[in-house]
Design a protein around this motif. Structure first.
Motif, PDB file in Angstrom:
ATOM      1  N   THR A  12       0.801  -1.224   0.000  1.00 22.63           N
ATOM      2  CA  THR A  12       0.000   0.000   0.000  1.00 22.63           C
ATOM      3  C   THR A  12       0.836   1.278   0.000  1.00 22.63           C
ATOM      4  O   THR A  12       0.344   2.331  -0.400  1.00 22.63           O
ATOM      5  CB  THR A  12      -0.921   0.025   1.241  1.00 22.63           C
ATOM      6  OG1 THR A  12      -0.112  -0.156   2.403  1.00 22.63           O
ATOM      7  CG2 THR A  12      -1.955  -1.082   1.176  1.00 22.63           C
ATOM      8  N   ALA A  13       2.086   1.186   0.439  1.00 22.29           N
ATOM      9  CA  ALA A  13       2.900   2.408   0.549  1.00 22.29           C
ATOM     10  C   ALA A  13       3.086   3.128  -0.798  1.00 22.29           C
ATOM     11  O   ALA A  13       2.992   4.358  -0.843  1.00 22.29           O
ATOM     12  CB  ALA A  13       4.255   2.091   1.192  1.00 22.29           C
ATOM     13  N   PRO A  14       3.317   2.392  -1.900  1.00 22.37           N
ATOM     14  CA  PRO A  14       3.457   3.101  -3.181  1.00 22.37           C
ATOM     15  C   PRO A  14       2.188   3.865  -3.572  1.00 22.37           C
ATOM     16  O   PRO A  14       2.272   4.939  -4.168  1.00 22.37           O
ATOM     17  CB  PRO A  14       3.739   1.963  -4.180  1.00 22.37           C
ATOM     18  CG  PRO A  14       4.329   0.879  -3.354  1.00 22.37           C
ATOM     19  CD  PRO A  14       3.626   0.961  -2.032  1.00 22.37           C
ATOM     20  N   ALA A  16       0.125   5.224  -1.426  1.00 23.15           N
ATOM     21  CA  ALA A  16       0.153   6.423  -0.572  1.00 23.15           C
ATOM     22  C   ALA A  16       1.068   7.478  -1.180  1.00 23.15           C
ATOM     23  O   ALA A  16       0.727   8.659  -1.237  1.00 23.15           O
ATOM     24  CB  ALA A  16       0.632   6.051   0.830  1.00 23.15           C
TER      25      ALA A  16
END
Lengths: 85, 271
Positions: A12-14, A16
């Motif tokens: 999920t970080a990419p 974000a």
């Protein structure tokens, strides 16, 4: 979905990071935009006022931010007798 | 020459007060004369985090309005002689803080201390603007999370436009302090990595404070985390940040518990 992706669940970080970049790109120019609109409004009114009398309160300028293009909408109400001339 | 530092973030709950106390106590433990100032009028908490809540008599508003002398309002820390607290008012409205009054108090604090550390309230209103106005240095506290990064971006914009330095055509020296960082989750791709946040905010990194239970434990007992357990990972991370603030070059690392495989694998991995 390839076998490779099946073994590596989506992170999920990419997401974000991309969302943040997008929103901040808009917000960072936000301040200059509002100034730009004020300047445009003054200058456009000045140009039109050279040729006809207009009510400053009846001029509306809107900026709409889309994904790909921004639209500048200028709405000037002219007195009807002038428009017919 | 005194330095005024503002600890700010825009967003609430990211660790401004914890960081103010930890950095203030850290600088004082290195022999500097330090005053931490609570600007969160109406919602003061720095006194509680510093363990001085029962010693507050006068506050920042009393001093700005001339009802008390600065020396009467300052609370000297019981652990470190060179550490002082100027508490905020709990009962007054934040509008009681005037820009002239704050300017007078800041000028007086500059004469007495090496470092004046201002704990900003959350938000981008008057209180936050007053806290940052006199700053030479800013520590922008950010969590690796979208709303915090967005608010930090906003605050960075204000540091560049609404401070005394900005008005004089100078720059506030801005630093990013990444707090509540979880190296393992960042490694897995489920938390923004240090380099993501740095790329987006583009200000230099002061330190990475790992998510840790030690922070809550320290606040429970009213001690800055750098004093409560100096060997804990967050305390070591804060002390590294303090040394960098003083101009030392300290290699960037994320301190971890010195046990277990995770610490060995991820503890030293940085951007």
């Amino acid at each position: 979905m390839s076998l490779f992706n099946w073994f590596r669940p989506k992170t999920t970080a990419p997401v974000a990071r991309e969302r943040l970049k997008m929103v901040l790109a808009h917000e960072r120019v936000g301040n200059t935009h509002s100034q730009l609109i004020a300047v445009l409004q003054e200058e456009i009114i000045a140009v039109i006022a050279k040729h006809m009398q207009i009510d400053r309160d009846k001029v509306s300028i809107k900026l709409d931010k889309g994904d790909e293009v921004n639209t500048l909408e200028i709405d000037i109400e002219m007195p009807s007798q002038l428009a017919q001339v | 020459m005194a330095k005024v530092l503002v600890v700010t973030s825009g967003k609430g709950g990211v660790g401004k007060t914890t960081s103010t106390a930890a950095i203030g106590a850290g600088l004082a433990s290195l022999g500097k004369n330090v005053c931490v100032v609570d600007f969160d009028v109406g919602l003061r908490n720095l006194d509680l985090i510093m363990g001085a809540e029962r010693r507050v008599v006068f506050d920042l508003i009393n001093v700005t309005q001339g009802d008390a002398k600065l020396s009467q309002a300052l609370i000297r820390d019981k652990r470190i002689e060179t550490l002082h607290l100027l508490p905020a008012s709990q009962t007054r409205d934040k509008d009681a803080l005037t820009s002239d009054g704050v300017a007078r108090v800041m000028a007086e604090l500059r004469e007495k201390f090496d470092w004046v550390i201002c704990d900003s309230p959350a938000g981008i209103e008057r209180g936050a603007l007053l806290a940052m106005y006199h700053a030479d240095v800013a520590v922008v506290v950010t969590n690796p999370e979208v709303s915090s990064v967005r608010d930090s971006d906003r605050i960075i914009g204000m540091l560049d436009s609404k401070t005394a330095r900005a008005e004089a055509g100078q720059r506030v020296d801005k630093h990013l302090l990444l707090t509540r960082y979880d190296a393992l989750r960042a490694q897995r791709g489920d938390m923004l990595r240090t380099e993501d946040v740095l790329e987006i905010l583009s200000i230099p990194l002061l330190g990475i404070i790992p998510e840790s239970q030690d922070v809550l434990k320290a606040s429970n007992v009213g001690s800055p985390v750098t004093l409560a357990d100096p060997n804990s990972p967050p305390a070591r991370a804060y002390m590294d940040a303090v040394r960098r603030l003083q101009g030392e070059t300290v290699e960037m690392s994320i301190p971890s518990e010195k046990k277990g495989l995770f610490g060995k694998l991820f503890g030293r991995r940085v951007a």
